[in-house]
Design an enzyme around this catalytic site. Structure first.
Site: not given
Ligand code: HXC
Length: 510
Positions: A169-170, A404-405
């Site tokens: 859960g939370g 770009g790498a």
């Protein structure tokens, strides 16, 4: 007087028994240690100072006034790991399932506040049924207070979560905001909604282990940074990790005694790169040969294996390593590897841990699945993380550094301090074959000419010297002397200071 002392001991003994022998036996039968046994193992012998042993909840709903166990399901305090201070909370599943009440949360908040004030890490051992159902919104408020402290402590003191039982859960969101999460195989799980809710809502049939066990979170979701076989191993490894970390963001990482010559020459590295540029090799070999005593603490080992992240030491000082792994997806960057490495780079930068980047990257992984899932935004995370990092940054390009790498992987253009390349490095916009297919498209029908064009491109660009001529590479180094060069580079950067313009905070592409 004697009676009072005896009463204190009796109360202590009762508190130490948690939920009683039957529940302790049940915990052991599942292969789990108790909350106190975990704290004892985690901390140096005799160093634990406990707080709030007698704290009890104030709930009067559902007959809870008759059930007020001392300590309220969580053991809190501080102690040392190899002599260095840490704060700890350890949820006691034998007491009301380790469920979180208002007072249970307050105990956790108290040590988190002290950790921030005194500059020491927080280690949380999670083993809990979640919000104390009898308390309702008071429990939720307690969680909210813990979350708020996780956020405030982030980047101030290291926060480590150990998941050693249920965490659902939370409740998962407190560990999720900490720096590292470690799980124990077959006895821990984390999910936002459990198998029953999943079945009702989506009709999927799945076990708790499949949905949120250690394997799921270390291999598929990357929620967890490591998985261990049992409580003892997990605790030993977290002790090892803490040795690499500074206590807070104002302190340098600890310097350990080292017995490994920083100038050690590794002749075998001269032949690490295969003759064929498309043949993979194991980048971990390089990491281990650079590191003091070959000691490497790897994080997220089973996720996005095309990039390696973890800690080593050089001359006894902690260094964060990010390295492309040519053995997996040829070492290319993709969504998962970018996210994994970006988070690691940001942790290192927040805690003044220098960064060593080892580069062999053919580019970003092409494909619709990558583009549709937002490789642009995720790749930008790594680019951004490197660019904003002001810690000492040393980069070694071993082979490919394309497109770009090349820029992303801690290039000089992103304020890399030392950018070295091996003679085998190929720094270019792309590989020779791809480049030829674009710039000599007209010749593609002519196989001989294409081969020649490819060779020409390779001769011109598949080397480190074009970049070195422009000063983008500070030095082309012999592979065998990498440890010495890198150690000296970091040594020269120990007093590095960088000033960045004022801003409230940045806006990293999340
Ligand atoms: C109060 C709880 C409890 C809880 C367990 N117990 N969870 N008491 N509040 N949340 C108690 C049980 O009554 C039992 O008490 C003891 O702990 C051990 O539980 P068992 O069920 O016997 O153990 P086990 O079979 O191992 O099952 C563990 C479990 C299960 C899977 C965690 O107990 C469970 O499903 N509990 C409820 C989980 C849940 O729904 N929690 C709320 C989630 S919502 P005795 O006296 O018999 O030993 C949430 C929101 C957080 O957490 C939001 C944050 C913002």
């Amino acid at each position: 007087m004697k009676d009072i002392l005896a009463e204190l001991e009796a109360r202590r003994d009762a508190a130490r028994m948690g939920g009683g022998q039957r529940r302790i036996d049940a915990q052991h039968a599942r292969g789990k240690l108790t909350a106190r046994e975990r704290v004892q193992l985690l901390l140096d012998e005799g160093s634990f100072e406990e707080f709030d042993m007698f704290v009890a909840h104030r709930c009067t709903e559902f007959g809870m006034e008759k059930q007020r166990p001392a300590g309220d399901g969580v053991v809190t305090g501080w102690g040392t790991i190899n002599g260095r201070m840490v704060y700890v909370f350890s949820q006691d599943f034998t007491v009301l399932g380790g469920s979180v009440s208002e007072t249970h949360a307050k105990k956790i908040c108290k040590i988190m506040d002290m950790a921030v004030e005194n500059g020491a890490p927080v280690i949380g051992i999670n083993d809990s049924g979640g919000a104390r159902i009898q308390e309702g919104v008071d429990s939720l408020a307690g969680y909210g207070e813990v979350f708020s402290r996780n956020i405030r402590a982030s980047g101030v003191v290291p926060q480590i979560s150990m998941i050693m039982g249920p965490c659902a859960g939370g409740a998962v969101y407190s560990p999720a905001m900490t720096d590292f999460i470690f799980m124990v195989r077959d006895s821990s799980y984390m999910f936002v909604t459990g198998p029953d809710v999943v079945k009702t809502v989506t009709n999927e049939v799945v076990t708790a282990e499949e949905l949120g066990g250690a394997s799921t979170h270390t291999k598929k979701s990357s929620v967890a940074d490591g998985a261990f076989t049992n409580d003892v191993e997990a605790i030993a490894e977290v002790r090892r990790l803490v040795d690499f970390l500074p206590l807070n963001n104002r302190e340098k990482p600890p310097v350990r005694p080292f017995f490994d010559d920083p100038a050690r020459i590794e002749d075998s590295l001269d032949t690490l790169i295969p003759d064929n540029p498309n043949t993979p090799y194991d980048m971990k070999e390089l990491i281990l040969k650079i590191a003091d005593e070959g000691d490497f603490f790897e994080l997220q080992e089973d996720f996005a294996k095309n990039i390696i992240t973890g800690f080593i030491r050089l001359e006894g000082q902690t260094v964060g390593v990010v390295a492309n792994q040519p053995m997996v997806l040829a070492g290319c960057l993709d969504i998962d590897s970018s996210r994994k490495a970006a988070r690691f780079v940001r942790f290192c930068d927040a805690f003044e841990i220098p960064l060593l980047t080892l580069v062999d990257v053919p580019g970003f992984l092409p494909g619709t699945s990558q583009e549709y899932a937002g490789v642009i935004k995720h790749g930008a995370k790594l680019l951004y993380a490197y660019g904003e990092a002001t810690v000492p940054k040393v980069t070694v390009i071993t082979r490919k550094a394309y497109g770009g790498a090349y820029v992303v992987m801690s290039s000089q253009h992103l304020r890399g301090d030392f950018n070295y390349a091996w003679p085998t490095a190929e720094i270019a916009v792309m590989g020779a074959k791809g480049a030829t297919e674009i710039i000599h498209r007209a010749d593609l029908d002519d196989a001989e000419k294409t081969a020649q064009n490819t060779q020409d491109y390779e001769d011109r660009f598949a080397n480190p010297f074009v970049a070195a001529e422009r000063g983008f590479i500070d030095e082309v180094i012999q592979p065998r002397s990498t440890r010495r060069r890198v150690a000296r580079a970091f040594a020269s950067l120990r007093n590095k200071q960088v000033h960045t313009p004022w801003k409230k905070h940045d806006n990293i592409p999340l």
